[in-house]
Write a protein that holds these residues in place. Sequence first.
Motif, short mmCIF file in Angstrom:
data_model
loop_
_atom_site.label_atom_id
_atom_site.label_comp_id
_atom_site.label_asym_id
_atom_site.label_seq_id
_atom_site.Cartn_x
_atom_site.Cartn_y
_atom_site.Cartn_z
N GLY A 12 37.33 1.94 -3.05
CA GLY A 12 36.76 2.36 -1.78
C GLY A 12 36.02 3.68 -1.90
N VAL A 13 36.07 4.30 -3.08
CA VAL A 13 35.41 5.58 -3.34
C VAL A 13 34.04 5.33 -3.97
CG1 VAL A 13 35.53 7.72 -4.70
CG2 VAL A 13 37.59 6.83 -3.63
N THR A 14 33.02 6.04 -3.47
CA THR A 14 31.68 5.91 -4.04
C THR A 14 31.17 7.19 -4.70
OG1 THR A 14 30.66 6.43 -1.91
CG2 THR A 14 31.00 4.10 -2.43
N GLY A 15 31.74 8.35 -4.31
CA GLY A 15 31.28 9.60 -4.89
C GLY A 15 32.30 10.71 -4.73
N TYR A 16 32.06 11.80 -5.43
CA TYR A 16 32.97 12.95 -5.35
C TYR A 16 32.24 14.21 -5.75
CZ TYR A 16 33.27 12.65 -10.43
OH TYR A 16 32.96 12.63 -11.77
N GLU A 17 32.77 15.34 -5.32
CA GLU A 17 32.27 16.65 -5.71
C GLU A 17 33.46 17.56 -5.94
OE1 GLU A 17 29.62 20.14 -3.73
OE2 GLU A 17 28.89 18.08 -3.53
N ILE A 18 33.53 18.13 -7.12
CA ILE A 18 34.65 18.99 -7.51
C ILE A 18 34.25 20.46 -7.39
CG2 ILE A 18 36.07 19.72 -9.48
CD1 ILE A 18 36.01 16.79 -10.42
N THR A 19 35.13 21.24 -6.78
CA THR A 19 35.01 22.70 -6.76
C THR A 19 36.32 23.25 -7.32
OG1 THR A 19 35.82 22.81 -4.48
CG2 THR A 19 33.43 22.71 -4.78
N PRO A 20 36.39 24.54 -7.60
CA PRO A 20 37.59 25.06 -8.26
C PRO A 20 38.91 24.73 -7.56
CG PRO A 20 35.86 26.70 -8.36
CD PRO A 20 35.34 25.58 -7.49
N ASP A 21 38.95 24.77 -6.23
CA ASP A 21 40.23 24.54 -5.55
C ASP A 21 40.19 23.37 -4.57
OD1 ASP A 21 38.60 25.70 -3.65
OD2 ASP A 21 40.12 27.10 -2.92
N ALA A 22 39.24 22.45 -4.79
CA ALA A 22 39.10 21.33 -3.86
C ALA A 22 38.34 20.17 -4.49
CB ALA A 22 38.38 21.78 -2.59
N ILE A 23 38.37 19.04 -3.80
CA ILE A 23 37.55 17.90 -4.16
C ILE A 23 37.11 17.22 -2.86
CG2 ILE A 23 39.57 16.40 -4.46
CD1 ILE A 23 37.91 14.85 -6.59
N ALA A 24 35.83 16.92 -2.77
CA ALA A 24 35.29 16.14 -1.66
C ALA A 24 35.13 14.72 -2.16
CB ALA A 24 33.95 16.71 -1.20
N VAL A 25 35.56 13.77 -1.37
CA VAL A 25 35.52 12.36 -1.76
C VAL A 25 34.72 11.58 -0.73
CG1 VAL A 25 36.89 10.31 -2.28
CG2 VAL A 25 37.76 12.57 -2.89
N GLN A 26 33.73 10.83 -1.21
CA GLN A 26 32.94 9.96 -0.34
C GLN A 26 33.46 8.54 -0.49
OE1 GLN A 26 28.76 9.50 -1.28
NE2 GLN A 26 28.29 9.16 0.87
N PHE A 27 33.70 7.89 0.65
CA PHE A 27 34.19 6.53 0.65
C PHE A 27 33.05 5.56 0.94
CE2 PHE A 27 37.82 9.22 1.37
CZ PHE A 27 38.79 8.65 0.56
N ASN A 28 33.28 4.27 0.74
CA ASN A 28 32.20 3.31 0.87
C ASN A 28 31.68 3.13 2.30
OD1 ASN A 28 34.33 1.80 1.83
ND2 ASN A 28 34.30 0.30 0.19
N ASN A 29 32.32 3.76 3.27
CA ASN A 29 31.79 3.76 4.64
C ASN A 29 30.98 5.03 4.90
OD1 ASN A 29 33.74 5.73 4.83
ND2 ASN A 29 34.86 4.79 6.51
N ASN A 30 30.67 5.78 3.83
CA ASN A 30 29.91 7.04 3.83
C ASN A 30 30.66 8.23 4.39
OD1 ASN A 30 27.59 6.11 2.49
ND2 ASN A 30 26.81 5.22 4.39
N ALA A 31 31.91 8.07 4.79
CA ALA A 31 32.72 9.20 5.25
C ALA A 31 33.06 10.07 4.05
CB ALA A 31 33.99 8.70 5.91
N VAL A 32 33.00 11.38 4.23
CA VAL A 32 33.33 12.33 3.17
C VAL A 32 34.48 13.22 3.66
CG1 VAL A 32 32.50 14.21 1.71
CG2 VAL A 32 30.94 12.35 2.33
N TYR A 33 35.54 13.24 2.87
CA TYR A 33 36.70 14.06 3.20
C TYR A 33 36.91 15.10 2.11
CZ TYR A 33 37.91 10.59 6.72
OH TYR A 33 37.89 9.77 7.81
N ARG A 34 37.25 16.32 2.53
CA ARG A 34 37.50 17.40 1.58
C ARG A 34 39.00 17.66 1.52
NH1 ARG A 34 37.37 23.22 1.81
NH2 ARG A 34 37.12 23.01 4.05
N TYR A 35 39.53 17.56 0.32
CA TYR A 35 40.94 17.82 0.05
C TYR A 35 41.02 19.14 -0.71
CZ TYR A 35 41.22 12.80 0.96
OH TYR A 35 41.12 11.55 1.52
N THR A 36 41.93 20.03 -0.29
CA THR A 36 42.02 21.35 -0.89
C THR A 36 43.44 21.64 -1.37
OG1 THR A 36 42.62 22.46 1.17
CG2 THR A 36 40.24 22.21 0.72
#
Length: 75
Positions: A12-36
Amino acid sequence: MKRYKNLEGHSGVTGYEITPDAIAVQFNNNAVYRYTYASAGKRVIEKMKQLATAGKGLSTYISRKVKEKFEDKIP
Protein backbone atom coordinates in the motif's frame (compact mmCIF):
# COMPACT_ATOMS: atom_id res chain seq x y z
CA MET A 1 9.55 11.71 -2.44
CA LYS A 2 11.49 8.59 -3.39
CA ARG A 3 9.59 5.78 -5.08
CA TYR A 4 9.12 2.68 -2.92
CA LYS A 5 10.48 -0.42 -4.70
CA ASN A 6 7.57 -2.66 -3.61
CA LEU A 7 9.51 -5.89 -4.15
CA GLU A 8 6.63 -8.02 -2.86
CA GLY A 9 4.28 -6.45 -5.43
CA HIS A 10 1.26 -5.74 -3.22
CA SER A 11 2.26 -2.88 -0.93
CA GLY A 12 0.00 0.00 0.00
CA VAL A 13 3.12 2.22 0.09
CA THR A 14 4.19 4.08 -3.06
CA GLY A 15 6.87 6.47 -1.78
CA TYR A 16 8.87 7.69 1.18
CA GLU A 17 11.17 10.48 2.31
CA ILE A 18 13.72 10.00 5.07
CA THR A 19 14.99 12.76 7.35
CA PRO A 20 17.30 12.33 10.35
CA ASP A 21 14.51 11.87 12.92
CA ALA A 22 11.49 11.03 10.77
CA ILE A 23 10.07 9.31 7.72
CA ALA A 24 7.22 10.48 5.51
CA VAL A 25 5.31 7.66 3.83
CA GLN A 26 3.06 8.03 0.80
CA PHE A 27 0.32 5.44 0.40
CA ASN A 28 -1.39 4.35 -2.81
CA ASN A 29 -4.31 6.69 -2.10
CA ASN A 30 -1.77 9.59 -2.27
CA ALA A 31 -2.07 10.30 1.47
CA VAL A 32 1.29 11.17 3.06
CA TYR A 33 1.89 10.61 6.76
CA ARG A 34 4.95 11.74 8.70
CA TYR A 35 6.19 9.48 11.48
CA THR A 36 8.74 10.93 13.90
CA TYR A 37 10.89 9.86 16.82
CA ALA A 38 8.47 11.81 19.03
CA SER A 39 5.33 10.12 17.69
CA ALA A 40 6.49 6.52 17.21
CA GLY A 41 9.87 6.19 18.92
CA LYS A 42 13.40 6.07 17.56
CA ARG A 43 13.58 2.27 17.23
CA VAL A 44 10.34 2.14 15.22
CA ILE A 45 11.40 4.97 12.89
CA GLU A 46 14.81 3.43 12.26
CA LYS A 47 13.13 0.11 11.41
CA MET A 48 10.76 1.91 9.02
CA LYS A 49 13.74 3.59 7.33
CA GLN A 50 15.42 0.21 6.91
CA LEU A 51 12.30 -1.36 5.40
CA ALA A 52 11.71 1.62 3.10
CA THR A 53 15.25 1.47 1.77
CA ALA A 54 14.98 -2.29 1.26
CA GLY A 55 11.68 -1.86 -0.62
CA LYS A 56 9.98 -4.66 1.25
CA GLY A 57 7.76 -5.01 4.33
CA LEU A 58 7.03 -1.37 5.16
CA SER A 59 3.26 -1.43 4.71
CA THR A 60 2.91 -4.61 6.78
CA TYR A 61 5.13 -3.18 9.54
CA ILE A 62 3.05 0.00 9.67
CA SER A 63 -0.25 -1.87 9.84
CA ARG A 64 0.95 -4.35 12.47
CA LYS A 65 3.26 -2.30 14.71
CA VAL A 66 3.07 1.43 14.02
CA LYS A 67 -0.65 1.90 13.32
CA GLU A 68 -1.78 5.44 14.21
CA LYS A 69 1.54 6.67 15.65
CA PHE A 70 2.04 9.33 12.98
CA GLU A 71 2.94 12.92 13.79
CA ASP A 72 0.76 14.45 11.09
CA LYS A 73 -0.81 14.02 7.70
CA ILE A 74 0.86 16.11 5.02
CA PRO A 75 -1.62 17.81 2.66
